[in-house]
Design an enzyme around this catalytic site. Structure first.
Site, PDB file in Angstrom:
ATOM      1  N   THR A  22      47.576  38.742 177.091  1.00  0.00           N
ATOM      2  CA  THR A  22      46.065  38.302 177.670  1.00  0.00           C
ATOM      3  C   THR A  22      46.202  37.334 178.662  1.00  0.00           C
ATOM      4  OG1 THR A  22      46.254  36.867 175.664  1.00  0.00           O
ATOM      5  CG2 THR A  22      45.299  39.026 175.372  1.00  0.00           C
ATOM      6  N   GLN A  96      54.912  45.919 170.859  1.00  0.00           N
ATOM      7  CA  GLN A  96      53.858  47.178 170.825  1.00  0.00           C
ATOM      8  C   GLN A  96      53.345  47.302 171.980  1.00  0.00           C
ATOM      9  OE1 GLN A  96      51.856  46.590 166.599  1.00  0.00           O
ATOM     10  NE2 GLN A  96      52.051  44.528 167.583  1.00  0.00           N
ATOM     11  N   HIS A 114      55.459  51.613 170.955  1.00  0.00           N
ATOM     12  CA  HIS A 114      54.384  52.456 171.472  1.00  0.00           C
ATOM     13  C   HIS A 114      54.568  53.040 172.539  1.00  0.00           C
ATOM     14  CE1 HIS A 114      51.938  49.969 168.349  1.00  0.00           C
ATOM     15  NE2 HIS A 114      52.695  50.873 167.662  1.00  0.00           N
ATOM     16  N   SER A 181      47.811  40.809 165.743  1.00  0.00           N
ATOM     17  CA  SER A 181      47.077  40.992 164.556  1.00  0.00           C
ATOM     18  C   SER A 181      48.002  41.484 163.423  1.00  0.00           C
ATOM     19  CB  SER A 181      45.726  41.645 164.510  1.00  0.00           C
ATOM     20  OG  SER A 181      46.001  42.816 164.741  1.00  0.00           O
ATOM     21  N   ASN A 205      50.001  33.381 166.464  1.00  0.00           N
ATOM     22  CA  ASN A 205      48.751  34.075 166.662  1.00  0.00           C
ATOM     23  C   ASN A 205      47.652  33.313 167.036  1.00  0.00           C
ATOM     24  OD1 ASN A 205      48.366  36.882 167.404  1.00  0.00           O
ATOM     25  ND2 ASN A 205      46.812  36.685 165.716  1.00  0.00           N
TER      26      ASN A 205
END
Ligand code: NAD
Ligand code: APR
EC number: 2.3.1.286
Length: 239
Positions: A22, A96, A114, A181, A205
């Site tokens: 982010t 991920q 992923h 998360s 987190n």
């Protein structure tokens, strides 16, 4: 504590989620403010069903994500993790994320659970193309639709990355989660596997996760990039 454990641990594994990117400018999926899945239903977009029944929206969604990945790049946190790998402070990364930013920042030992948005293949003839080709033409010469080499909802994870992540989680003395998360299986099992094999578990987190109660240390409300920079200065100061 995390600073001491980083120094003491002989085998440190870092596990990252969308919160790692982010600060590069990419949205994550479940943040209460602007997570992607707060606005769109993932099973209607990022799934094999969408690929067959909702092709136009599927193509638009992944075109937008590829352009986002090309517009941005690794931030200071990615570069610090790559530097720590070279210095032997961490041994590997399980991610991920599909943005490729860890590898772009110089990390070598990266398991992409992923898959990656850097490569696409034809849903029909399986011909592989790069993401530039997909942005120009979304369909293969054979007429089949081009889809990203990532794990869609309902698909199996790439076995090689899965096995590498399993091995790394079992070897870890210190397992650090950065920006996830921990809501998706089987990715969210690796922190538990590490813990069950005797590792110290640290979860960094912004928001609480479903696994906080299993962690030896939880750091909320700290941006990953700033925290890694602070830890890097402290480690250098103690060299
Ligand atoms: P889920 O629990 O429904 O799916 C878990 C997935 O992991 C299943 O597809 C299952 O086949 C696979 N799996 C379970 N055990 C496995 C094993 N031992 N080895 C290999 N694969 C195994 O979770 P979900 O929330 O539906 O997500 C499905 C997958 O799609 C997840 O990996 C999710 O992160 C991924 N996904 C990726 C994107 C993206 O943009 N990269 C978007 C949406 C979903
Ligand atoms: N610093 C620390 N934490 C952050 C930051 C930041 N700068 N930015 C976001 N976060 C936190 C958010 O609070 C959020 O809880 O990162 C977490 C990201 O969680 P998700 O958006 O659920 O992303 P992730 O855990 O990677 O999702 C797992 O789901 O849709 C699938 O395949 C997709 O890989 C993805 C998987």
């Amino acid at each position: 504590m995390l600073q001491n454990w980083l120094k003491e641990s002989k085998y440190t594994v870092v596990f990252t989620g969308a919160g790692m990117s982010t600060e590069s400018g990419l949205p994550d999926f479940r943040s209460s403010n602007n997570g992607l899945w707060r606005k769109k239903n993932p099973s209607k977009i990022a799934s094999t069903e969408a690929l067959n029944e909702n092709v136009q929206e599927f193509i638009e969604f992944y075109k937008e994500r590829v352009l986002g990945v090309k517009q941005y790049g690794p931030h200071k946190g990615h570069f610090i993790l790559a530097k720590w790998e070279k210095a032997g402070i961490i041994q590997s990364i399980i991610t991920q994320n599909v943005d490729g930013f860890h590898t772009e920042a110089g990390s070598k030992q990266v398991a992409e659970l992923h898959g990656t948005l850097q490569k696409f293949h034809c849903q029909s003839c399986k011909k592989e193309v790069d993401s530039e080709t997909f942005v120009k033409q979304q369909f293969c010469q054979c007429g089949g639709v081009l889809r990203p080499n990532i794990v869609l909802f309902g698909e199996m994870l790439p076995q090689e990355a899965f096995q590498k992540a399993l091995m790394e989680s079992e070897k870890a003395e210190l397992f650090i989660v950065l920006g996830s998360s921990l809501s998706v299986t089987p990715a969210n099992q690796f922190p538990l596997i590490a813990k069950q094999n005797g590792a110290k578990l640290v979860i960094v987190n912004l928001e609480p996760t479903e696994f906080d109660s299993f962690a030896d240390e939880v750091i909320h409300n700290r941006k990953i990039g700033d925290l890694l920079e602070e830890l890097d200065h402290k480690i250098k100061a103690n060299e």
